[in-house]
Design an enzyme around this catalytic site. Structure first.
Site, PDB file in Angstrom:
ATOM      1  N   CYS A 107       0.791  -1.239   0.000  1.00  0.00           N
ATOM      2  CA  CYS A 107       0.000   0.000   0.000  1.00  0.00           C
ATOM      3  C   CYS A 107       0.825   1.293   0.000  1.00  0.00           C
ATOM      4  CB  CYS A 107      -1.015  -0.005   1.128  1.00  0.00           C
ATOM      5  SG  CYS A 107      -0.632  -1.020   2.543  1.00  0.00           S
ATOM      6  N   ARG A 136       7.449 -11.390   4.698  1.00  0.00           N
ATOM      7  CA  ARG A 136       7.047 -11.295   6.099  1.00  0.00           C
ATOM      8  C   ARG A 136       7.722 -12.414   6.880  1.00  0.00           C
ATOM      9  NH1 ARG A 136       0.479 -10.326   5.400  1.00  0.00           N
ATOM     10  NH2 ARG A 136       0.657  -8.484   4.030  1.00  0.00           N
ATOM     11  N   GLN A 154       1.268 -10.699  -3.421  1.00  0.00           N
ATOM     12  CA  GLN A 154      -0.107 -10.300  -3.149  1.00  0.00           C
ATOM     13  C   GLN A 154      -0.732  -9.712  -4.408  1.00  0.00           C
ATOM     14  OE1 GLN A 154       0.198  -7.719   0.438  1.00  0.00           O
ATOM     15  NE2 GLN A 154      -1.184  -9.203   1.336  1.00  0.00           N
ATOM     16  N   ASP A 156      -2.722  -7.275  -5.075  1.00  0.00           N
ATOM     17  CA  ASP A 156      -3.297  -6.092  -4.445  1.00  0.00           C
ATOM     18  C   ASP A 156      -3.958  -5.158  -5.451  1.00  0.00           C
ATOM     19  OD1 ASP A 156      -3.017  -6.245  -1.704  1.00  0.00           O
ATOM     20  OD2 ASP A 156      -0.953  -5.541  -1.722  1.00  0.00           O
ATOM     21  N   HIS A 158      -5.320  -0.923  -5.021  1.00  0.00           N
ATOM     22  CA  HIS A 158      -5.542   0.230  -4.150  1.00  0.00           C
ATOM     23  C   HIS A 158      -6.300   1.271  -4.948  1.00  0.00           C
ATOM     24  CE1 HIS A 158      -2.054  -1.788  -2.244  1.00  0.00           C
ATOM     25  NE2 HIS A 158      -2.741  -1.502  -1.151  1.00  0.00           N
ATOM     26  N   LYS A 237     -12.817  -4.118   7.388  1.00  0.00           N
ATOM     27  CA  LYS A 237     -12.652  -4.874   6.147  1.00  0.00           C
ATOM     28  C   LYS A 237     -13.748  -5.917   5.983  1.00  0.00           C
ATOM     29  CE  LYS A 237      -9.431  -8.136   8.347  1.00  0.00           C
ATOM     30  NZ  LYS A 237      -8.220  -8.946   8.194  1.00  0.00           N
ATOM     31  N   HIS A 283      -8.303  -0.762   0.026  1.00  0.00           N
ATOM     32  CA  HIS A 283      -7.330  -1.824  -0.193  1.00  0.00           C
ATOM     33  C   HIS A 283      -8.124  -3.082  -0.574  1.00  0.00           C
ATOM     34  CE1 HIS A 283      -4.216   0.314   2.402  1.00  0.00           C
ATOM     35  NE2 HIS A 283      -5.347   0.889   2.776  1.00  0.00           N
TER      36      HIS A 283
END
Length: 407
Positions: A107, A136, A154, A156, A158, A237, A283
């Site tokens: 992000c 991670r 990921q 993702d 945004h 979320k 997100h």
């Protein structure tokens, strides 16, 4: 009411994605990089097909694809709040006496791109999509094939939206998630996760965000559960738990509404009255992570991928070397049309070749002998069905085109 869907681990060994990953030569785990999978050629075909499908769907839905650096300065993560809330899960480096962090999330990079130029209200919504590699730190004892890793991609997105666009954009996201999951034969359950104990921003903004998400779910008549206190530290979320062929539930997709990050990074757009306004950030992920989704999918279909996903779509099995020339001719014509076809040119009995094709879970096998060469035909075997008769190359191409379908 807090209600986590349990991820069941009981399954037949034949459906375990680690065993299938080895059997089908999809990926490998190595001591030289714990929790960081190596993708083999077959696995890369599967991965690339998943990525191509994802990219096409996002292009049609009005997203712009971006790519952000996997390592950025420590100050960025302090500004985003990840340093305070996620520090123990991050990896770090020092370059030119400057501290850097390897990104655990995508992000902040998307925010920097949004802030890279002056924005008008007419541009919004801005929809960025990124297949971003993140790292991670997971405990070594928790690592599990592709399901729990330290390095993963990921899927993702945004979105930067005006306040009046929140519900319409979330509505479109929910439709996109439903379309993608349906493509793979997954049903799903939905959770609305609310403000956690540790959070940033005002309770008033959190309440506004939670009401916006709940409003869309109610208007679309979703059957959902409220998961109190399990939101991200920056916003509530909607979580999607897909259900596989064994009835197990896996949390994959998520939609997160965020009033906090745009504030922290001073994101702005110029309104109709020529005054600066603050966008709201959404997100969103569908696969969740490409690696984890692959693991779930491998087990969901027990390695028997549909034609469009199968790393090897057909194997041509010549009975002897005398039939190799015809086998390669067929292979060339199918490959020219984009099909993934291999010729088994080994000097082995045809029965052994057929058994190995079945073990490799290849959708089709074409047996080639004197009769097939003479008639210009192929003896076709289909996974799980066995021999389905003779076909011409034209018939096979038509069958494959129809079965492969389109995005």
């Amino acid at each position: 009411m807090k209600n986590h869907f349990k991820e069941e681990t009981n399954m037949s060994v034949e459906m375990n994605h680690r065993k299938l990953g080895q059997q089908l030569e999809l990926f490998a785990s190595m001591e030289e990089a714990p929790g960081m999978p190596f993708f083999l050629p077959n696995g890369m075909v599967l991965r690339n097909e998943l990525e191509s499908y994802w990219k096409r769907k996002h292009q049609l839905a009005g997203y712009q694809e971006i790519k952000t650096p996997f390592m950025m300065k420590q100050e960025l993560w302090e500004q985003s709040g990840h340093w305070d809330h996620y520090h123990e899960n991050m990896y770090f480096s020092n370059v030119d006496e400057q501290n850097y962090a390897i990104k655990p999330m995508n992000c902040p990079g998307a925010i920097l791109i949004f802030n890279s130029k002056r924005r008008s209200y007419r541009e919004l919504p801005v929809r960025y999509a990124e297949l971003g590699l993140v790292h991670r730190h997971e405990l070594s004892g928790s690592l599990n094939g592709l399901l729990r890793v330290r390095s993963f991609t990921q899927d993702d997105a945004h979105l930067f939206v005006r306040e009046d666009q929140i519900e319409s954009e979330i509505d479109k996201i929910l439709d996109l998630i439903h379309e993608v999951y349906s493509k793979f034969g997954f049903s799903y359950k939905v959770e609305l996760s609310t403000r956690p104990v540790k959070f940033i921003g005002s309770p008033e903004k959190w309440e506004q965000a939670e009401k916006a998400l709940e409003s869309v779910l109610q208007k679309k008549d979703f059957n959902y559960q409220v998961n109190e206190g399990d939101g991200a530290f920056y916003g509530p979320k909607i979580d999607f738990h897909i259900l596989d062929s064994l009835g197990r539930s896996w949390q994959c997709g998520t939609v997160q509404l965020d009033f906090q990050m745009p504030e922290k990074f001073d994101c702005q757009y110029i309104g109709e009255d020529n005054k600066p306004l603050r966008p709201i950030m959404i997100h969103r992920a569908i696969y969740g992570s490409l690696e984890r989704f692959m693991a779930i999918l491998i087990e969901h279909v027990a390695g028997e991928f549909p034609l469009w996903l199968a790393p090897i779509q057909a194997k041509i099995l010549p009975i002897s070397d005398a039939h190799l020339e015809y086998a390669y001719e067929v292979q060339g014509q199918l490959q020219a049309l984009g099909f993934r076809v291999e010729v088994d040119n080994r000097v082995e009995k045809i029965g052994l070749k057929i058994r190995e094709v079945e073990l490799q879970k290849v959708p089709y096998a074409f047996v080639v002998g004197d009769k097939e060469v003479e008639k210009g035909m192929l003896a076709v075997r289909k996974r799980k069905e066995g021999n389905i008769g003779e076909m011409s190359l034209e018939q096979i191409i038509n069958k494959f085109e129809k079965e492969r379908g389109s995005y």
